[in-house]
Design an enzyme around this catalytic site. Structure first.
Site, mmCIF file in Angstrom:
data_model
loop_
_atom_site.group_PDB
_atom_site.id
_atom_site.type_symbol
_atom_site.label_atom_id
_atom_site.label_comp_id
_atom_site.label_asym_id
_atom_site.label_seq_id
_atom_site.Cartn_x
_atom_site.Cartn_y
_atom_site.Cartn_z
ATOM 1 N N HIS A 138 20.677 42.333 44.336
ATOM 2 C CA HIS A 138 19.623 41.708 45.097
ATOM 3 C C HIS A 138 19.240 40.408 44.456
ATOM 4 O O HIS A 138 19.233 40.272 43.258
ATOM 5 C CB HIS A 138 18.439 42.634 45.276
ATOM 6 N N GLU A 506 17.733 51.779 60.198
ATOM 7 C CA GLU A 506 16.754 51.043 59.404
ATOM 8 C C GLU A 506 15.539 50.487 60.134
ATOM 9 O O GLU A 506 14.667 49.939 59.492
ATOM 10 C CB GLU A 506 17.441 49.926 58.607
ATOM 11 N N ASP A 543 13.753 47.641 55.762
ATOM 12 C CA ASP A 543 13.587 47.066 57.098
ATOM 13 C C ASP A 543 12.628 47.868 57.953
ATOM 14 O O ASP A 543 11.910 47.324 58.774
ATOM 15 C CB ASP A 543 14.946 46.904 57.782
ATOM 16 N N ARG A 581 16.684 52.331 48.849
ATOM 17 C CA ARG A 581 15.346 51.973 48.363
ATOM 18 C C ARG A 581 15.404 50.657 47.612
ATOM 19 O O ARG A 581 16.413 50.313 47.033
ATOM 20 C CB ARG A 581 14.863 52.991 47.330
ATOM 21 N N ARG A 713 14.558 38.308 55.991
ATOM 22 C CA ARG A 713 15.007 39.553 55.365
ATOM 23 C C ARG A 713 13.816 40.246 54.708
ATOM 24 O O ARG A 713 12.848 39.613 54.333
ATOM 25 C CB ARG A 713 16.054 39.259 54.296
#
EC number: 4.1.1.31
Length: 883
Positions: A138, A506, A543, A581, A713
């Site tokens: 990430h 999601e 999301d 997660r 996002r």
């Protein structure tokens, strides 16, 4: 506990002093005094002195452009050092996690004390343990790799300084080394100049394996074995390694055009190269250690006359030659050379395992168990955990990309437009083609670049050695055809085995429909035949929370899992739930133990598969000792959840959750989607637009370049609100819903849910943690400095809402103050606030200056821009989670 605080505080203040000396040496007394003044004002402001708070604001507003960067860097580096000290204290003998390996012992004792559980049942649960951690790159891992290495060494110095018997000269040497490391960090630019490429991200992942997991995993297994022997008289079989690592780095192409089929191919080769490199080091040690002569007839037969003098060494040297040949071939492939495969090329784990295990069995049989159970055992376990691929990779792609590819194909073939067909027609076409023996793709077809990329990716999967790709994840999955489409594309690429394909549900609607989609799939005979009784489904946390707010999302996640577990159980399918997660609360992050025990009963029967995100990888696996501690926590939680599952919630509790979900979702969407002032407020009150400039991660911040909050996002959305300390996505709607249910006379029922239902108590605990990190006076300061006066009422409304929410959560949890049951975390937040507050005030000032310049048509001042980046990284360190 107090001893722990004081040891932590004294280390933090010692590191702070050394940092101060470094700043003075680098920039002179004047800057150090300025930093010290700000620190003292911040401390006093935190203690409730309003005059000092005002003075803090004025001092930071009056900094010259030349002073901005040094001040921002001082507080940011201080927070990195505080985090390092805290990480050290979590594993020091006095710390909290030193007892984490004890978690396994505690869990085993607790299980043994349950009259309904026999030792045999517990052993079976241990044998079926399965834990797969999926490392994702990430963009939130803000800290550069080079600084992480320095912090690891700071940690080692703290460890040695703790030694009571240390001589004076050793103490002085260690202090000198600490000064060097802190000076090196100070003189290193903490912000990356360029965005990392997907290959850089993958290399970051390999560095975690090399520096921590390679040693941490065998250590964890020794710890686990010891506890099992002590508590159950049970020894772990050599081949039993319940933990695996998978990576999304180089495989996750969802919304990231930089991850192409070529990149995935390159990362797969690089991963194998790194594995040969690490195993070569292991084998080198074994060549020097295994000098023994005595061996079993089986081993002697294996080595023949040539190896009879030193049979073990002979086998190890052979393995070393094969590893070297494999490494040389992989190196040539990475340089783009096409070479024939050399003799003895290692492609399967068995090829590594067999010679090592033959040595192990012979040593055991010849009474040399003590030697067999040394380095050799660790290497055998690494073969099981990492093997030839080192880490497997997942491929992730958005469902619409597959639909578009098939649409283009059917139009070319003249059989209609797949994209516009009904779901029933799509399924009929897909099942027909999946059953067909002839290929579907015409030879001379020239698809568009986008479709070519989808097909090339399937080609890479088909060509990769089996076992190097773990699963194909379909993001934004909505229908059975989304899953069947991927199976068809893989079949066309010539894949020779049933690749696990996991739909990722999601959004709120998709979670609510997940069970219907899977039920339809499981009713298709062809599909049932393909999956051989195993199914993986991924649950999206980030999301869904961005779509519906945290309360509605967490209930939808719970219900989707609950329904899927029951459906698969009825159908005799082993279900693996894959949890997406994040590190922050708005993305499903919760302390592992609490989070796992708050899932529906039966959710861990098929093992645990969970993503570990950017910055959390470093906090949970940054050092071998912390790896042992994190894996032990997971092990204890999985055993407990499987053997002592949480109770099924009462019907009345489910009804209350339904009610909370509807109210909280309405409140959340009422602000985020329907309030016309919300998006302009969000854009001005947070550094959302500036975040796009940070060279974080290889993935763009938006799924589509235009568009509002919904196209943003989940990570930048949460990141932005964490920066201005309102933490809005992690609580908005939840407290209002709780208040409404309390007003309906159900407070005692909510209190019972909090007491007796882990799912609900974990939700409240997570809210408390968010409120403890939020800060309303800082959020208000951002408004005053950055937001148009016309939007101030909205900011005030949101802050009042949070104050009300805190009251209702404390009332239901029967707590007098936030985090009453986790004083260690509360203490750690308080400790960091003194250093995070000035960064927040400074950030608001920098955003103000940067936007002012833009308004007046001036070029941005590089000093302001650089200092802004540093405050963003520093606040992320202070909050201990970013997005």
């Amino acid at each position: 506990m107090n001893e722990q605080y004081s040891a932590l505080r004294s280390n933090v203040s010692m590191l702070g002093k050394v940092l101060g000396e470094t700043i003075k040496d680098a920039l002179g007394e004047h800057i150090l005094e300025r930093v010290e003044t700000i620190r003292k004002l911040s401390k006093s402001s935190r203690a409730g002195n309003d005059a000092n708070r005002q003075e803090l604001l004025t001092t930071l507003q009056n900094l010259s452009n030349d002073e901005l960067l040094p001040v921002a860097r001082a507080f940011s580096q201080f927070l990195n050092l505080a985090n390092t000290a805290e990480q050290y204290h979590s594993i020091s003998p006095k710390g909290e996690a030193a007892s984490n390996p004890e978690v396994i012992a505690r869990t085993l004792r607790k299980l043994k004390n349950q009259p309904e559980l026999s030792e045999d049942t517990i052993k079976k649960a241990v044998e079926s343990l399965s834990l797969e951690l999926v490392l994702t790159a990430h963009p939130t891992e803000i800290t550069r790799r080079t600084l992480i290495h320095k912090m690891v060494e700071v940690n080692a110095c703290l460890k040695q300084l703790d030694n009571k018997d240390i001589a004076d000269y050793e103490h002085n040497q260690l202090m000198r080394r600490l000064r060097q490391l802190i000076a090196q960090s100070w003189h290193t630019d903490e912000i990356r100049k360029l965005r990392p490429s997907p290959v850089d991200e993958a290399k970051w992942g390999f560095a975690v394996v090399e520096n921590s997991l390679w040693q941490g995993v065998p250590n964890y297994l020794r710890e686990l074995n010891e506890q099992l022997e002590e508590n159950l008289g049970y020894k772990l079989p050599v081949e039993f390694v319940p933990v695996r690592f998978t990576s999304w780095m180089g495989g996750d192409r969802d919304g990231n055009p930089n991850v192409t089929a070529d990149i995935t191919r390159h990362v797969l080769l690089l991963s194998r190269w790194k594995a040969t490199d690490l195993f070569l080091k292991d084998i080198q040690v074994l060549v020097s250690e295994l000098s023994m002569v005595e061996a079993t007839p089986e081993l002697l037969a294996l080595v023949g006359e040539e190896g009879a003098a030193e049979p073990y060494r002979y086998l190890m040297k052979n393995l070393r030659s094969r590893l070297m040949a494999t490494q040389a071939w992989l190196e040539a492939r990475l340089k783009g050379e096409e070479l024939p495969k050399p003799e003895g090329l290692l492609t399967q784990n068995e090829e590594l395992w067999e010679p090592l295990y033959a040595c192990y069995q012979s040593l055991q049989a010849c009474g040399m168990g003590i030697i067999a159970n040394g380095d050799l055992l660790d290497t055998l376990r690494r073969v099981k955990c990492f093997g030839v691929p080192l880490v497997r990779i997942d491929i992730r792609q958005e469902s619409t990309r597959h639909t578009e590819a098939l649409g283009e194909l059917t139009r070319y073939l003249g059989i209609g437009d797949y994209e516009s067909w009904s779901e029933a027609d799509k399924q009929a076409f897909l099942i027909r083609e999946l059953n067909s023996k002839r290929p579907l793709l015409p030879r001379n077809w020239q698809p568009s670049a986008e479709t070519r990329e989808v097909l090339d990716t399937c080609q890479v999967i088909a060509e990769a050695p089996q076992g190097s790709i773990a699963a194909y994840v379909i993001s934004m999955a909505k229908t059975p055809s989304d899953v069947l489409a991927v199976h068809l594309l893989l079949k066309e690429a010539g894949i020779g085995f049933a690749m696990p394909v996991a739909p990722l549900f999601e959004t709120l609607d998709d979670l609510n429909n997940a069970n219907d989609v899977m039920t339809q799939l499981l009713n298709i005979d062809w599909y049932r035949g393909l999956i051989q009784g195993k199914q993986m489904v991924m649950i999206g946390y980030s999301d869904s929370a961005k779509d519906a707010g945290v309360m509605a999302a967490s209930w939808a996640q719970y219900q989707a899992q609950d329904a899927l577990i029951k459906t698969c159980e009825k159908a005799g399918i082993e279900l693996t739930l894959f949890h997406g997660r994040g590190g922050s609360i708005g993305r499903g992050g919760a302390p592992a133990h609490a989070a796992l025990l708050s899932q529906p009963p039966g959710s861990l029967k098929g093992g645990l598969r969970v993503t570990e995100q950017g910055e959390m990888i470093r906090f949970k696996y940054g050092l071998p000792e912390i790896t042992v501690s994190s894996l032990s926590l997971y092990t204890g939680a999985i055993l407990e959840a499987n053997l002592l599952p949480p109770p099924e919630p009462k019907e009345s509790w489910r009804r209350i959750m339904d009610e909370l979900s509807v109210i909280s979702c309405d409140v959340y969407r009422g602000y985020v989607r329907e309030n016309k002032d919300f998006v302009p407020y969000f854009r001005s009150a947070t550094p959302e637009q500036e975040l796009g400039k940070l060279p974080l991660g290889s993935r763009p911040a938006k799924r589509r370049p235009t568009g509002g909050v919904e196209s943003l996002r989940a990570i930048p959305w949460i990141f932005a609100w964490t920066q201005n300390r309102l933490m809005l996505p992690a609580w908005l709607g939840a407290g209002t819903a709780l208040q409404k249910v309390v007003e309906d006379g159900k407070q005692s029922e909510l209190e019972a849910m909090c007491r007796d239902w882990p799912f609900f108590s974990t939700r409240l605990g997570m809210l408390e943690m968010v409120f403890a990190k939020a800060d309303l006076w800082l959020a208000e300061y951002y408004d005053q400095r950055l937001v148009d006066k016309a939007l101030w009422p909205l900011g005030k409304e949101l802050r009042n809402l949070q104050e009300e929410d805190i009251k209702v959560v404390l009332a239901i949890a029967n707590d007098s103050h936030l985090m009453a049951d986790l004083p260690w975390i509360a203490e750690s937040i308080q400790l960091r606030n003194i250093y995070t507050d000035p960064l927040n005030v400074l950030q608001a000032e920098l955003l103000h200056r940067s936007r002012q310049a833009e308004k007046e048509g001036q070029e941005p001042d590089p000093r302001v821009e650089q200092a802004l980046m540093v405050t963003i990284a520093g606040i992320a360190a202070g909050m201990r989670n970013t997005g």
